[in-house]
Scaffold this motif. Structure first.
Motif, PDB file in Angstrom:
ATOM      1  N   THR A   1     -10.127   3.085   2.609  1.00  0.00           N
ATOM      2  CA  THR A   1      -9.675   1.749   2.223  1.00  0.00           C
ATOM      3  C   THR A   1     -10.883   0.828   2.212  1.00  0.00           C
ATOM      4  OG1 THR A   1      -9.076   1.355   4.512  1.00  0.00           O
ATOM      5  CG2 THR A   1      -7.311   1.981   3.034  1.00  0.00           C
TER       6      THR A   1
ATOM      7  N   ASP B   1       0.844  -1.190   0.000  1.00  0.00           N
ATOM      8  CA  ASP B   1       0.000   0.000   0.000  1.00  0.00           C
ATOM      9  C   ASP B   1       0.887   1.251   0.000  1.00  0.00           C
ATOM     10  OD1 ASP B   1      -2.650   1.396   0.679  1.00  0.00           O
ATOM     11  OD2 ASP B   1      -1.346   2.035   2.318  1.00  0.00           O
TER      12      ASP B   1
ATOM     13  N   ARG C   1      -8.518   9.511   2.405  1.00  0.00           N
ATOM     14  CA  ARG C   1      -8.256   8.160   1.925  1.00  0.00           C
ATOM     15  C   ARG C   1      -9.298   7.221   2.510  1.00  0.00           C
ATOM     16  NH1 ARG C   1      -4.718   3.916   4.103  1.00  0.00           N
ATOM     17  NH2 ARG C   1      -3.708   2.840   2.370  1.00  0.00           N
TER      18      ARG C   1
ATOM     19  N   PRO D   1      -8.208  -5.614  -1.976  1.00  0.00           N
ATOM     20  CA  PRO D   1      -8.092  -4.360  -1.219  1.00  0.00           C
ATOM     21  C   PRO D   1      -7.824  -3.178  -2.145  1.00  0.00           C
ATOM     22  CG  PRO D   1      -6.596  -6.049  -0.344  1.00  0.00           C
ATOM     23  CD  PRO D   1      -7.180  -6.600  -1.600  1.00  0.00           C
TER      24      PRO D   1
ATOM     25  N   ALA E   1      -7.427   1.355  -2.100  1.00  0.00           N
ATOM     26  CA  ALA E   1      -7.433   2.639  -1.401  1.00  0.00           C
ATOM     27  C   ALA E   1      -7.888   3.692  -2.395  1.00  0.00           C
ATOM     28  CB  ALA E   1      -6.037   2.966  -0.881  1.00  0.00           C
TER      29      ALA E   1
END
Lengths: 260, 260
Positions: A240, A140, A238, A249, A251
């Motif tokens: 997630t 990430d 942000r 996943p 973001a």
């Protein structure tokens, strides 16, 4: 007797992938015959993208694949992947492999209005810069920025906002280069230089940083934007979540807050 | 007689690059001897990263390089690049090759409050989505979004703002995936579907898009954020300049405008 063919693995895009590790064929003559028979089989079956994953011990496949219209798509570790679009009446719709390097840097400002800065060990001039570095595979972006700050200074942080994205062309390895600058709030203050690539790390007054002769223009701009956003009460936040199609996943970064 | 060595090209990072096309050595035994002598020479000269660029016609080098501690760094077209850090008392500081796919999509809203949407040809369900696609090698992100809109709908546009960045992990080719959504202002209105990958393209009322059952959540969010930013008078703008160190073209994205 007709030549035997490769089995491969079918995918949802009507593609097929053959791995040299799973279907070895060391003999070059036999490989050539098997490849040609396989291509005929796959063309008849209306397949589209054909992929060969070749490990370093089976590289004798590569020139034969190249002679049969395959090009190298990507390679890392011990595996080279070649591909070919086999339906001649359709344009090749295989996307290029990744060609953008991605890095992350951090503006970390403490309650004394000091910014966390480092000096790199391998450099021509003693520039003071924001901590940062390349994002690792599968990592990430914000996590990468926090990791770099920790490795270079041992300061622990939490995410505040995305400040800037820089996209440069003609960068290293013939790639373009993306750099995400995030604002991180310091959770600790003591600096312990960890990274062998870092010569020096310290808290520097923001005003000094903005006027320091040994600071690059981009770095100066990142800090200025950071302060400007804060005083305007605006930030790029942000979320997630998970990608709605792949469920992996994700973001998301966007303007989230306007306080006046 | 000592084995001859490769010349290679030195770089500013104390690295050296040998190209099989420029210093061919088809004989495997001779290559092995020359490689070993070269590695000794470069270790003595305190070099760091050693690079071999091997074209598909010289792949017999690859297993020998692998046996000598080289790993594949990257490959595309007809060339495979392997590397090794040869100073044993230093950690390898060669960055990974690119591992993030980068795409660009566009929110194009006209004066009738309609958003430009497309239906892809290859899909399971008839989703309406924003035009977009992968950024080409060496291509600017906003240019890529404009090109995709033009290819898919023939509508010409100009840049207004960056709306969202999405970063997904575990995406195609084992890479992560970055998607930049930009707001583009339409300069023309007539739609001519160009791209073979697009089945359908039209202007759809924004309200209909936001409530349409065949629209993905991410797409809905991108349009909502776009409208929200506009009504708040905030945007992520874009400066195109040159990188202060490399002097290569760069685009910087940050919050630029607050009108109240």
């Amino acid at each position: 007797m007709p030549a035997s063919t490769f089995t491969g693995k079918l995918d949802i895009h009507k593609g097929v992938t053959v791995s040299s590790a799973e279907e070895p064929c060391p003999d070059v003559k036999e490989f050539t015959a098997r490849l040609e028979a396989s291509l005929r089989k796959w063309q008849d079956a209306k397949l589209r993208g054909v992929w060969f994953r070749v490990t370093v011990n089976h590289v004798q496949w590569i020139p034969i694949l190249a002679q049969n219209g395959f090009i190298i798509h990507n390679a890392y570790g011990d595996t080279i992947t070649m591909c070919r679009w086999i339906q001649r009446d359709e344009a090749n719709r295989i996307p290029n492999y990744a060609h953008n390097m991605v890095g992350a840097g951090a503006v970390v400002i403490n309650e004394k209005n000091q910014v966390l800065v480092v000096q790199e060990r391998y450099r021509d001039r003693p520039y003071w810069k924001l901590p940062g570095g390349y994002v690792d595979p599968g990592e990430d972006i914000v996590y990468a920025a926090q990791r770099e700050v920790l490795e270079e200074t041992n300061v622990r942080t939490e995410f505040e906002s995305l400040v800037t994205v820089r996209h440069s062309l003609e960068a290293v390895f013939g790639c373009s280069d993306l750099y995400f600058v995030v604002r991180l709030r310091p959770l600790t203050s003591e600096i312990t230089k960890q990274d062998v690539e870092i010569d020096n790390a310290k808290w520097m007054d923001v005003d000094e940083f903005l006027n320091h002769p040994e600071v690059h223009d981009n770095n100066r701009l990142f800090v200025r934007k950071c302060i400007e956003n804060k005083s305007n009460g605006i930030m790029m936040g942000r979320d997630t979540t998970f990608h709605p199609i792949t469920q992996k996943p994700q973001a998301l970064y966007y303007i989230t807050k306007v306080s006046s």
